[in-house]
Design a protein around this motif. Structure first.
Motif, PDB file in Angstrom:
ATOM      1  N   PRO A 189       0.806  -1.233   0.000  1.00  0.00           N
ATOM      2  CA  PRO A 189       0.000   0.000   0.000  1.00  0.00           C
ATOM      3  C   PRO A 189       0.834   1.275   0.000  1.00  0.00           C
ATOM      4  N   TYR A 190       2.182   1.152  -0.008  1.00  0.00           N
ATOM      5  CA  TYR A 190       3.027   2.327   0.138  1.00  0.00           C
ATOM      6  C   TYR A 190       2.968   3.258  -1.064  1.00  0.00           C
ATOM      7  N   SER A 191       2.630   2.724  -2.220  1.00  0.00           N
ATOM      8  CA  SER A 191       2.602   3.534  -3.430  1.00  0.00           C
ATOM      9  C   SER A 191       1.422   4.493  -3.472  1.00  0.00           C
ATOM     10  N   HIS A 192       0.479   4.346  -2.546  1.00  0.00           N
ATOM     11  CA  HIS A 192      -0.738   5.144  -2.604  1.00  0.00           C
ATOM     12  C   HIS A 192      -0.643   6.495  -1.896  1.00  0.00           C
ATOM     13  N   SER A 193       0.384   6.733  -1.134  1.00  0.00           N
ATOM     14  CA  SER A 193       0.472   8.002  -0.414  1.00  0.00           C
ATOM     15  C   SER A 193       1.926   8.416  -0.245  1.00  0.00           C
ATOM     16  N   VAL A 236      -9.986  28.202   7.368  1.00  0.00           N
ATOM     17  CA  VAL A 236     -10.383  26.832   7.048  1.00  0.00           C
ATOM     18  C   VAL A 236     -10.337  25.981   8.314  1.00  0.00           C
ATOM     19  N   THR A 237     -11.423  25.297   8.608  1.00  0.00           N
ATOM     20  CA  THR A 237     -11.470  24.404   9.770  1.00  0.00           C
ATOM     21  C   THR A 237     -11.714  22.947   9.373  1.00  0.00           C
ATOM     22  N   ASN A 238     -11.948  22.714   8.071  1.00  0.00           N
ATOM     23  CA  ASN A 238     -12.221  21.358   7.607  1.00  0.00           C
ATOM     24  C   ASN A 238     -11.784  21.250   6.154  1.00  0.00           C
ATOM     25  N   ILE A 239     -10.959  20.260   5.828  1.00  0.00           N
ATOM     26  CA  ILE A 239     -10.512  20.074   4.443  1.00  0.00           C
ATOM     27  C   ILE A 239     -11.132  18.829   3.815  1.00  0.00           C
ATOM     28  N   GLY A 240     -12.198  18.313   4.438  1.00  0.00           N
ATOM     29  CA  GLY A 240     -12.951  17.204   3.866  1.00  0.00           C
ATOM     30  C   GLY A 240     -12.134  15.947   3.697  1.00  0.00           C
ATOM     31  N   ASN A 241     -12.188  15.363   2.500  1.00  0.00           N
ATOM     32  CA  ASN A 241     -11.512  14.080   2.260  1.00  0.00           C
ATOM     33  C   ASN A 241     -10.074  14.259   1.789  1.00  0.00           C
ATOM     34  N   LYS A 242      -9.479  15.399   2.095  1.00  0.00           N
ATOM     35  CA  LYS A 242      -8.097  15.656   1.688  1.00  0.00           C
ATOM     36  C   LYS A 242      -7.137  15.490   2.857  1.00  0.00           C
ATOM     37  N   MET A 243      -5.871  15.351   2.496  1.00  0.00           N
ATOM     38  CA  MET A 243      -4.774  15.372   3.456  1.00  0.00           C
ATOM     39  C   MET A 243      -3.768  16.394   2.946  1.00  0.00           C
ATOM     40  N   LEU A 244      -3.215  17.173   3.847  1.00  0.00           N
ATOM     41  CA  LEU A 244      -2.162  18.111   3.489  1.00  0.00           C
ATOM     42  C   LEU A 244      -0.836  17.570   4.006  1.00  0.00           C
ATOM     43  N   TYR A 245       0.158  17.570   3.151  1.00  0.00           N
ATOM     44  CA  TYR A 245       1.506  17.163   3.533  1.00  0.00           C
ATOM     45  C   TYR A 245       2.385  18.410   3.478  1.00  0.00           C
ATOM     46  N   VAL A 246       2.904  18.823   4.622  1.00  0.00           N
ATOM     47  CA  VAL A 246       3.652  20.076   4.669  1.00  0.00           C
ATOM     48  C   VAL A 246       5.084  19.834   5.130  1.00  0.00           C
ATOM     49  N   SER A 247       6.015  20.539   4.494  1.00  0.00           N
ATOM     50  CA  SER A 247       7.423  20.491   4.867  1.00  0.00           C
ATOM     51  C   SER A 247       8.099  21.728   4.304  1.00  0.00           C
ATOM     52  N   SER A 248       9.310  21.991   4.754  1.00  0.00           N
ATOM     53  CA  SER A 248      10.016  23.195   4.340  1.00  0.00           C
ATOM     54  C   SER A 248      10.311  23.228   2.847  1.00  0.00           C
ATOM     55  N   LEU A 267      -5.821  13.331  -2.026  1.00  0.00           N
ATOM     56  CA  LEU A 267      -7.064  12.741  -1.560  1.00  0.00           C
ATOM     57  C   LEU A 267      -6.749  11.597  -0.604  1.00  0.00           C
ATOM     58  N   ALA A 268      -7.579  11.437   0.413  1.00  0.00           N
ATOM     59  CA  ALA A 268      -7.381  10.351   1.372  1.00  0.00           C
ATOM     60  C   ALA A 268      -7.524   9.011   0.647  1.00  0.00           C
ATOM     61  N   ALA A 272      -7.222   5.993   2.440  1.00  0.00           N
ATOM     62  CA  ALA A 272      -7.631   4.964   3.394  1.00  0.00           C
ATOM     63  C   ALA A 272      -8.569   5.595   4.418  1.00  0.00           C
ATOM     64  N   GLU A 273      -9.409   4.775   4.990  1.00  0.00           N
ATOM     65  CA  GLU A 273     -10.370   5.254   5.982  1.00  0.00           C
ATOM     66  C   GLU A 273      -9.631   5.835   7.191  1.00  0.00           C
ATOM     67  N   GLY A 274     -10.093   6.989   7.642  1.00  0.00           N
ATOM     68  CA  GLY A 274      -9.515   7.624   8.818  1.00  0.00           C
ATOM     69  C   GLY A 274      -8.349   8.544   8.533  1.00  0.00           C
ATOM     70  N   MET A 275      -7.945   8.685   7.265  1.00  0.00           N
ATOM     71  CA  MET A 275      -6.791   9.527   6.943  1.00  0.00           C
ATOM     72  C   MET A 275      -7.181  10.926   6.493  1.00  0.00           C
ATOM     73  N   SER A 276      -8.448  11.176   6.241  1.00  0.00           N
ATOM     74  CA  SER A 276      -8.874  12.469   5.713  1.00  0.00           C
ATOM     75  C   SER A 276      -8.885  13.546   6.790  1.00  0.00           C
ATOM     76  N   ASN A 277      -8.921  14.811   6.325  1.00  0.00           N
ATOM     77  CA  ASN A 277      -9.024  15.973   7.208  1.00  0.00           C
ATOM     78  C   ASN A 277      -7.840  16.080   8.172  1.00  0.00           C
ATOM     79  N   LYS A 278      -6.657  15.746   7.658  1.00  0.00           N
ATOM     80  CA  LYS A 278      -5.454  15.746   8.497  1.00  0.00           C
ATOM     81  C   LYS A 278      -4.310  16.458   7.798  1.00  0.00           C
ATOM     82  N   ILE A 279      -3.381  16.981   8.606  1.00  0.00           N
ATOM     83  CA  ILE A 279      -2.171  17.620   8.092  1.00  0.00           C
ATOM     84  C   ILE A 279      -0.977  16.816   8.590  1.00  0.00           C
ATOM     85  N   TYR A 280      -0.227  16.260   7.668  1.00  0.00           N
ATOM     86  CA  TYR A 280       0.970  15.501   8.025  1.00  0.00           C
ATOM     87  C   TYR A 280       2.165  16.450   8.070  1.00  0.00           C
TER      88      TYR A 280
END
Length: 327
Positions: A11-15, A241-253, A260-261, A263-271
């Motif tokens: 499953p690593y290729s998906h995110s 913004v208080t909700n990004i729905g089914n998205k995930m944000l990946y932030v770094s310098s 898009l999420a 897997a279940e439980g991964m949405s609305n999160k900032i990594y």
């Protein structure tokens, strides 16, 4: 030298995964990898610094002025002409994958007084000066979207944080007008207690610009603002913004993007670029807390774990590049 295949398999290729340069080995932390990391010796990256990451590619530079693209999963390296600027280009970005005919690279020196640009097929950088300095806020990189350059920073006159924008191609068509002027998007009220040392990130998603602030000892710890770029020329207004729905944000310098999420439980999160016991840490907009993958860690502030240096998010993918390819 073998390609980096393990992270290309499900499953690593998906995110995306968090990649950290190291000596002698690079380390990959994957949100879907339980209590572990993947290491690999990549000698091509010796003495290099990550400047930007997108589309599965890294843009790197060295102290000698050399710069190159590198695809770590297929071990492909694309050299760029060395830049002729005496000052070091610190903040860099690119518009499209280097395999695209529309790819161009922009680099801004650390104090924001000049920039360099090179387009695919060119053999030398073009240097331009700014009419005023615009310094980055914290650790942010410039963002290229539809040929325009966006940067979250501070103006010379000391005004609060703003997003500056300019079209670098405009100055390439007028070589004798060598000074570039920043324009500024509508002002937005930044979070309270915003400091230069706070982590800040800029990214684009579905035609909207997102400014992400990670604050110290403030609740909620992460605050997000968005601006609809398609409304330029009309009344543009930043929205909290208080909700990004089914998205995930990946932030770094060195590169931030949304996905898009998968897997279940991964949405609305900032990594964020932090790990705890080799597990990625994320911030949930629903709980307003930090959590660690595969553990019960939960905190309103990112007090545990460690923030990785020299790291970026990168999405595993395959590249099939012609042997005769020339950038």
């Amino acid at each position: 030298m073998s390609p980096l295949r393990p992270l290309l398999d499900p499953p690593y290729s998906h995110s995306p995964c968090l990649m950290q340069l190291g000596i002698p080995k690079c380390t990959f932390f994957h949100p879907m990898h339980d209590n572990g990391s993947y290491q690999m010796d990549i000698p091509e990256l010796q003495d290099a610094f990550i400047r930007y990451s997108k589309y599965g590619w890294l843009l790197l530079s060295k102290m000698d002025g050399s710069a190159f693209f590198f695809h770590p999963f297929d071990r492909i390296k694309i050299e760029l002409p060395s830049y002729p600027c005496k000052e070091q280009f610190i903040s860099m970005s690119f518009s499209f994958p280097p395999t695209s005919t529309n790819c161009f690279v922009i680099a801004i020196i650390s104090n924001g007084s000049k920039f360099g640009i090179i387009r695919r097929g060119e053999v030398a950088w073009t240097l331009c000066e700014f009419t005023e300095r615009f310094q980055p806020l914290g650790n942010g990189n410039p963002l290229l979207y539809k040929d325009r350059c966006y940067w979250l920073g501070l103006r010379e006159d000391g005004l609060p944080a703003e997003v500056g924008v300019f079209d670098p191609h405009e100055y390439l068509t007028h070589p004798y007008r060598y000074k570039c002027r920043w324009k500024y998007l509508p002002y937005f009220t930044p979070p309270e207690h915003l400091e230069k040392s706070c982590n800040s990130y800029l990214l684009e998603s579905d035609g909207k610009l997102f400014a992400v602030f990670e604050l110290n000892d403030i609740e909620p710890s992460i605050q997000i603002y968005s601006l609809n770029l398609s409304s330029i020329g009309t009344r543009m207004k930043w929205q909290k913004v208080t909700n990004i729905g089914n998205k995930m944000l990946y932030v770094s310098s060195y590169g931030s993007f949304s996905e898009l999420a998968v897997a279940e439980g991964m949405s609305n999160k900032i990594y964020v670029p932090n790990v705890l016991d080799n597990n990625n840490i994320f911030y949930s907009l629903q709980t307003k807390k930090y959590h660690s993958c595969f553990s019960d860690y939960s905190s309103k502030s990112i007090s545990l774990g460690r923030e990785l240096t020299g790291c970026t998010w990168i999405k595993p993918n395959y590249i099939d590049l012609d042997k005769g390819f020339k950038w």
